[in-house]
Motif scaffolding. Structure first.
Motif, PDB file in Angstrom:
ATOM      1  N   GLN A   3       0.141 -25.745 -65.316  1.00  0.00           N
ATOM      2  CA  GLN A   3      -0.486 -26.772 -65.232  1.00  0.00           C
ATOM      3  C   GLN A   3       0.079 -28.334 -65.512  1.00  0.00           C
ATOM      4  OE1 GLN A   3      -3.110 -25.419 -68.095  1.00  0.00           O
ATOM      5  NE2 GLN A   3      -3.393 -23.891 -68.084  1.00  0.00           N
ATOM      6  N   ARG A   4       0.878 -28.438 -65.877  1.00  0.00           N
ATOM      7  CA  ARG A   4       0.850 -30.541 -66.143  1.00  0.00           C
ATOM      8  C   ARG A   4       1.420 -30.839 -64.371  1.00  0.00           C
ATOM      9  NH1 ARG A   4       4.127 -28.325 -70.067  1.00  0.00           N
ATOM     10  NH2 ARG A   4       6.091 -27.661 -68.959  1.00  0.00           N
ATOM     11  N   GLU A   5       2.117 -29.724 -63.762  1.00  0.00           N
ATOM     12  CA  GLU A   5       2.103 -30.447 -62.276  1.00  0.00           C
ATOM     13  C   GLU A   5       0.790 -30.346 -61.643  1.00  0.00           C
ATOM     14  OE1 GLU A   5       4.095 -30.988 -58.360  1.00  0.00           O
ATOM     15  OE2 GLU A   5       4.804 -30.913 -60.381  1.00  0.00           O
ATOM     16  N   ILE A   6      -0.133 -30.448 -61.379  1.00  0.00           N
ATOM     17  CA  ILE A   6      -1.712 -30.105 -61.507  1.00  0.00           C
ATOM     18  C   ILE A   6      -2.078 -30.752 -61.951  1.00  0.00           C
ATOM     19  CG2 ILE A   6      -4.531 -29.330 -61.777  1.00  0.00           C
ATOM     20  CD1 ILE A   6      -2.960 -26.012 -61.375  1.00  0.00           C
ATOM     21  N   GLY A   7      -2.130 -31.439 -62.487  1.00  0.00           N
ATOM     22  CA  GLY A   7      -2.590 -33.010 -63.616  1.00  0.00           C
ATOM     23  C   GLY A   7      -1.624 -34.204 -62.542  1.00  0.00           C
ATOM     24  N   LYS A   8      -0.025 -34.036 -62.766  1.00  0.00           N
ATOM     25  CA  LYS A   8       0.120 -34.953 -61.739  1.00  0.00           C
ATOM     26  C   LYS A   8       0.397 -35.145 -60.035  1.00  0.00           C
ATOM     27  CE  LYS A   8       5.287 -35.600 -60.097  1.00  0.00           C
ATOM     28  NZ  LYS A   8       6.668 -35.301 -60.509  1.00  0.00           N
ATOM     29  N   LEU A   9      -0.582 -33.753 -60.136  1.00  0.00           N
ATOM     30  CA  LEU A   9      -0.965 -34.616 -58.685  1.00  0.00           C
ATOM     31  C   LEU A   9      -1.623 -34.738 -58.513  1.00  0.00           C
ATOM     32  CD1 LEU A   9       0.347 -30.875 -57.030  1.00  0.00           C
ATOM     33  CD2 LEU A   9       1.163 -32.920 -56.019  1.00  0.00           C
ATOM     34  N   HIS A  10      -3.340 -34.719 -59.337  1.00  0.00           N
ATOM     35  CA  HIS A  10      -4.327 -35.310 -59.837  1.00  0.00           C
ATOM     36  C   HIS A  10      -4.537 -36.843 -59.897  1.00  0.00           C
ATOM     37  CE1 HIS A  10      -6.840 -31.387 -60.482  1.00  0.00           C
ATOM     38  NE2 HIS A  10      -6.475 -30.756 -59.682  1.00  0.00           N
ATOM     39  N   ALA A  11      -3.317 -37.068 -60.452  1.00  0.00           N
ATOM     40  CA  ALA A  11      -2.685 -38.688 -60.986  1.00  0.00           C
ATOM     41  C   ALA A  11      -2.676 -39.805 -60.040  1.00  0.00           C
ATOM     42  CB  ALA A  11      -1.640 -38.429 -61.963  1.00  0.00           C
ATOM     43  N   VAL A  12      -2.592 -38.872 -58.711  1.00  0.00           N
ATOM     44  CA  VAL A  12      -1.763 -39.770 -57.612  1.00  0.00           C
ATOM     45  C   VAL A  12      -2.681 -39.217 -56.437  1.00  0.00           C
ATOM     46  CG1 VAL A  12       0.458 -39.879 -58.478  1.00  0.00           C
ATOM     47  CG2 VAL A  12       0.049 -37.484 -56.945  1.00  0.00           C
ATOM     48  N   GLY A  13      -3.848 -38.629 -56.459  1.00  0.00           N
ATOM     49  CA  GLY A  13      -5.293 -38.064 -55.837  1.00  0.00           C
ATOM     50  C   GLY A  13      -4.870 -37.104 -55.364  1.00  0.00           C
ATOM     51  N   VAL A  14      -4.119 -35.759 -55.604  1.00  0.00           N
ATOM     52  CA  VAL A  14      -3.980 -35.049 -54.558  1.00  0.00           C
ATOM     53  C   VAL A  14      -4.850 -34.206 -55.498  1.00  0.00           C
ATOM     54  CG1 VAL A  14      -2.337 -33.170 -53.660  1.00  0.00           C
ATOM     55  CG2 VAL A  14      -1.171 -35.328 -53.409  1.00  0.00           C
ATOM     56  N   THR A  15      -5.871 -33.765 -55.087  1.00  0.00           N
ATOM     57  CA  THR A  15      -6.611 -33.034 -55.907  1.00  0.00           C
ATOM     58  C   THR A  15      -7.050 -31.624 -55.961  1.00  0.00           C
ATOM     59  OG1 THR A  15      -8.913 -33.662 -54.467  1.00  0.00           O
ATOM     60  CG2 THR A  15      -8.312 -34.716 -56.224  1.00  0.00           C
ATOM     61  N   VAL A  16      -5.962 -30.616 -56.549  1.00  0.00           N
ATOM     62  CA  VAL A  16      -5.588 -28.996 -56.037  1.00  0.00           C
ATOM     63  C   VAL A  16      -5.627 -28.699 -57.302  1.00  0.00           C
ATOM     64  CG1 VAL A  16      -4.643 -29.917 -53.479  1.00  0.00           C
ATOM     65  CG2 VAL A  16      -3.000 -29.694 -55.431  1.00  0.00           C
ATOM     66  N   PRO A  17      -6.377 -27.112 -57.011  1.00  0.00           N
ATOM     67  CA  PRO A  17      -7.261 -26.983 -56.331  1.00  0.00           C
ATOM     68  C   PRO A  17      -8.381 -27.234 -56.841  1.00  0.00           C
ATOM     69  CG  PRO A  17      -6.769 -25.336 -58.009  1.00  0.00           C
ATOM     70  CD  PRO A  17      -6.379 -26.915 -58.497  1.00  0.00           C
ATOM     71  N   PHE A  18      -8.753 -28.488 -57.434  1.00  0.00           N
ATOM     72  CA  PHE A  18     -10.033 -28.545 -58.477  1.00  0.00           C
ATOM     73  C   PHE A  18     -10.126 -30.037 -58.112  1.00  0.00           C
ATOM     74  CE2 PHE A  18      -8.197 -27.876 -61.975  1.00  0.00           C
ATOM     75  CZ  PHE A  18      -8.028 -28.726 -62.962  1.00  0.00           C
ATOM     76  N   GLY A  19     -10.811 -31.249 -58.633  1.00  0.00           N
ATOM     77  CA  GLY A  19     -10.090 -32.568 -58.987  1.00  0.00           C
ATOM     78  C   GLY A  19     -11.712 -33.342 -59.896  1.00  0.00           C
ATOM     79  N   VAL A  20     -11.424 -34.273 -60.487  1.00  0.00           N
ATOM     80  CA  VAL A  20     -12.063 -34.445 -61.583  1.00  0.00           C
ATOM     81  C   VAL A  20     -12.074 -36.308 -61.397  1.00  0.00           C
ATOM     82  CG1 VAL A  20     -12.010 -34.769 -63.928  1.00  0.00           C
ATOM     83  CG2 VAL A  20     -10.957 -32.900 -63.136  1.00  0.00           C
ATOM     84  N   TYR A  21     -13.259 -36.407 -61.689  1.00  0.00           N
ATOM     85  CA  TYR A  21     -13.972 -38.144 -61.301  1.00  0.00           C
ATOM     86  C   TYR A  21     -14.588 -38.208 -61.785  1.00  0.00           C
ATOM     87  CZ  TYR A  21     -18.440 -37.861 -58.305  1.00  0.00           C
ATOM     88  OH  TYR A  21     -18.934 -37.036 -58.308  1.00  0.00           O
ATOM     89  N   ALA A  22     -14.621 -39.900 -62.051  1.00  0.00           N
ATOM     90  CA  ALA A  22     -15.774 -40.185 -62.790  1.00  0.00           C
ATOM     91  C   ALA A  22     -16.850 -41.068 -61.754  1.00  0.00           C
ATOM     92  CB  ALA A  22     -15.166 -42.003 -63.432  1.00  0.00           C
ATOM     93  N   SER A  23     -17.826 -40.638 -62.413  1.00  0.00           N
ATOM     94  CA  SER A  23     -19.519 -40.995 -61.832  1.00  0.00           C
ATOM     95  C   SER A  23     -20.082 -40.820 -62.815  1.00  0.00           C
ATOM     96  CB  SER A  23     -19.778 -40.027 -60.395  1.00  0.00           C
ATOM     97  OG  SER A  23     -20.534 -40.509 -59.508  1.00  0.00           O
ATOM     98  N   GLU A  24     -21.597 -41.766 -62.980  1.00  0.00           N
ATOM     99  CA  GLU A  24     -22.763 -41.759 -63.101  1.00  0.00           C
ATOM    100  C   GLU A  24     -23.058 -40.136 -63.514  1.00  0.00           C
ATOM    101  OE1 GLU A  24     -23.299 -44.909 -60.204  1.00  0.00           O
ATOM    102  OE2 GLU A  24     -22.274 -42.677 -60.239  1.00  0.00           O
ATOM    103  N   ASP A  25     -23.475 -40.113 -65.364  1.00  0.00           N
ATOM    104  CA  ASP A  25     -24.216 -39.073 -65.609  1.00  0.00           C
ATOM    105  C   ASP A  25     -25.078 -39.164 -64.410  1.00  0.00           C
ATOM    106  OD1 ASP A  25     -26.157 -37.655 -67.104  1.00  0.00           O
ATOM    107  OD2 ASP A  25     -24.305 -38.128 -69.108  1.00  0.00           O
TER     108      ASP A  25
END
Length: 672
Positions: A135-157
């Motif tokens: 899980q830490r590795e998933i978070g590390k990859l997400h932090a540089v835009g490698v969104t696997v196997p899911f992603g989280v992004y900020a956008s309007e409600d």
């Protein structure tokens, strides 16, 4: 999108004159052997396409795409100038963009490094020993835009767009979409076979023995197929209602208890606020993988996704193998783009606002913005008139529609405030490390908006981008400087040409506020119904006409458009052409008609400008990929589809009632 019928506007009489200060359409591009009333796509710029074959490195070609490539030359010139100077202040826009481009262009150094830049990332995956480490590795990859196997992004409600929240979305596939993993048609079966070979080759380049590489490729495919089975298809992805799942932060743990959401959000510096889970079934599948799939299967998957993300920033063998699958097989191109183009694109993608100010200074003069503002104003007014005259919408719904139109927020050219990229460290040592650094900043910049009031000054495209978009949550239409160039927009062209090209694009983006997706959002950008039941029923029926029309368009025997997939864009094209034409006629009131140029009336110039702007020659491989997953129709039907419904087109070219480019009245589609 488009709304139903406008009363026919009488065409203005014009006097024939020779070309003056303002030029008309490109008469040499017209195929004089074709008939506008039989195949307008062929007629409008068939001669240009015959004389200008698609370059080996492109998947489609037209004056518009040629202009986009010229635009990259402008970007290259700026970056060459910036990179020639090595004493920029550290962290300045000049240093960041210049050094990023220089490192990318240093091909000998990139090749000498081979896979070395990415090896520490692969080693981190190999070192994972437990689920917490995974899980830490998933978070590390997400932090540089490698969104696997899911992603989280900020956008309007979706329900309170004045506030920005986190959205959890499905990601993590190496092929274009779920159908490539699941459908049984021969082209998908072939894609799966070639993909397995591609993944194995990439593993070999990274140092695995052939047998192990093949075994790991099989593991990757099986993993991704399970994700694909839990993913929405491309039509479902167009439905905002299906992706609206507000979830209290505490309930994330109930949805996916195997994942430590609190630790993830803490590491990402995001508050523990409510989120929107766009595909709950997919998140549950990820949870199942975390709980039941051995690390020995997770590791090849993560290694592959790292290589997939890094390939174009690594040495020539990685670049060429990546191109062999994604360029040659999927897109049909036979030659990779010149390195300078790839580096210019990468710099713009990662640090676009660092070079954007210099770009607009050189290539977007104030008079261009002024003329665009006038066109946008006229086309918005034409949309108002169209709504008021609808014969199928009652007054209550019309009032809501006009309220929504009144809140449209146009953005033209460039942001009022450019990003400063503070804290990004870029050097000339490693192209991949620069991509990581810039990606990390961009991800953190996005995440920093979670829990805050929505910042309407932010842009979703960079100034040099040759494209445009509509954002329903802010009810904004956005036109970067990069698209406001010939042939889309030209300060030396007649109004007929500009309204026929960029004017239809403006109308298209306005219409997205009222297409099958946009019509679900109200004047404040909220996902909320503002329709009476009867009006909504009629709207759906008018949309079905467009679905049926595009279902009938084949690119080859047995391969036709998915009408529901292209519905929004096709409504946009139909409405865009209609209201832009109306706005053009309105713009001439009090000025008198424009002249006939090169034998073409202003009305003909308007439609030819649309055909010449949209008239792409497209490789068949790319058309097949588009048919599968692109919400835009292929170029031929983007040109012919809308105008075949418009009486004004028939009048302009004096087409007979039974001409192929004239849809019978009973089949004519009109949404707005």
């Amino acid at each position: 999108m488009i709304r139903p019928s406008l009363p026919l506007v009488a065409l203005l009489a014009v006097a024939t004159v020779s070309a003056g200060e303002l030029h008309g359409i490109q008469p040499g591009d017209i195929n004089r052997n074709a008939d506008a009333c039989t195949d307008f796509f062929d007629y409008a710029n068939g001669a240009w396409r015959q004389q200008n074959p698609i370059p080996d490195y492109m998947d489609r070609w037209s004056r518009r795409w040629e202009s986009g490539e010229v635009n990259k030359e402008h970007v290259r010139d700026i970056l060459t100038e910036l990179s020639a100077k090595t004493d920029w202040p550290q962290g300045s826009a000049g240093q960041l963009a210049g050094d990023f481009y220089a490192a990318c262009m240093d091909e000998s150094r990139v090749d000498a490094l081979g896979s070395k830049p990415v090896q520490p990332w692969l080693a981190d995956v190999d070192a994972i020993q437990d689920t917490a480490g995974l899980q830490r590795e998933i978070g590390k990859l997400h932090a540089v835009g490698v969104t696997v196997p899911f992603g989280v992004y900020a956008s309007e409600d979706l329900h309170e767009p004045s506030k920005t929240i986190a959205h959890v979305y499905a990601s993590g596939l190496g092929m274009p979409d779920r159908d490539y993993y699941l459908k049984t048609e021969p082209r998908f079966v072939e894609a799966r076979a070639k993909y397995l070979v591609h993944v194995a080759k990439m593993f070999e380049l990274a140092g695995l023995a052939p047998e192990q590489a093949k075994q790991d490729a099989d593991t990757v495919f099986a993993f991704e197929k399970r994700l694909a089975e839990a993913s929405f298809d491309n039509v479902q992805l167009r439905d905002p209602q299906l992706q609206d799942h507000p979830t209290a932060f505490a309930d994330l743990a109930k949805l996916a208890p195997a994942f430590d959401w609190a630790a993830y959000f803490d590491a990402a510096n995001m508050p523990h606020d409510a989120v929107n889970v766009m595909q709950p079934k997919f998140v549950q599948q990820v949870d199942k993988e975390l709980a039941t799939t051995p690390l020995a299967q997770w590791k090849p998957y993560l290694r592959w996704q790292i290589l997939h993300a890094a390939a174009d920033s690594l040495s020539r063998p990685f670049v060429e193998e990546n191109f062999a699958f994604n360029g040659k097989f999927l897109a049909g191109t036979t030659q990779i783009k010149p390195r300078w183009k790839r580096c210019a694109e990468a710099t713009d993608n990662q640090l676009g606002e660092a070079l954007g100010q210099k770009y607009v200074e050189k290539y977007f003069p104030p008079e261009a913005k002024s003329r665009m503002q006038e066109m946008v104003k006229n086309i918005l007014l034409a949309m108002d008139d169209t709504i008021r005259e609808l014969d199928w919408m009652d007054e209550a719904t019309k009032k809501k529609a006009l309220e929504k139109r009144a809140t449209f927020f146009p953005k033209l050219g460039y942001p009022d405030k450019f990003k400063d990229y503070k804290g990004v460290v870029v050097s000339r040592d490693s192209a991949w490390d620069n991509v990581v650094a810039a990606s990390r900043w961009n991800v953190a910049d996005n995440r920093s908006q979670v829990g805050k009031p929505t910042d309407r000054s932010r842009w979703g495209m960079t100034p040099p981008t040759s494209n445009a978009y509509y954002n329903p949550l802010q009810n904004e239409i956005v036109f970067p400087a990069g698209i406001l160039q010939p042939p889309a927009f030209d300060v030396t062209a007649t109004d007929a040409v500009n309204y026929g090209a960029i004017g239809v694009v403006i109308g298209h983006e306005i219409s997205h506020g009222f297409d099958d997706q946009g019509a679900q959002f109200d004047a404040q950008g909220r996902l909320a119904n503002w329709w009476t039941p009867e009006d909504n029923k009629q709207f759906q029926a008018k949309g079905q006409c467009v679905v049926d029309q595009f279902e009938g368009y084949e690119i080859e025997p047995g391969v036709h458009h998915n009408g529901k997939l292209v519905l929004g864009e096709s409504i946009g094209d139909l409405a865009g052409a209609k209201i832009a034409y109306r706005a053009y006629l309105k713009s001439r009131e009090g000025k008198g008609p424009e002249p006939t140029l090169d034998g073409f009336t202003p009305e003909q110039q308007f439609f030819i400008a649309w055909g010449q702007f949209r008239g792409d020659e497209t490789r068949m491989e790319t058309q097949r990929t588009m048919i599968q997953g692109d919400p835009h129709p292929v170029a031929k039907y983007r040109v012919n589809g809308p105008v075949s419904n418009l009486p004004a087109f028939r009048e302009a070219f004096q087409c007979k009632a039974d001409a192929p480019m004239v849809r019978a009245e009973k089949d004519r589609c009109e949404v707005w």
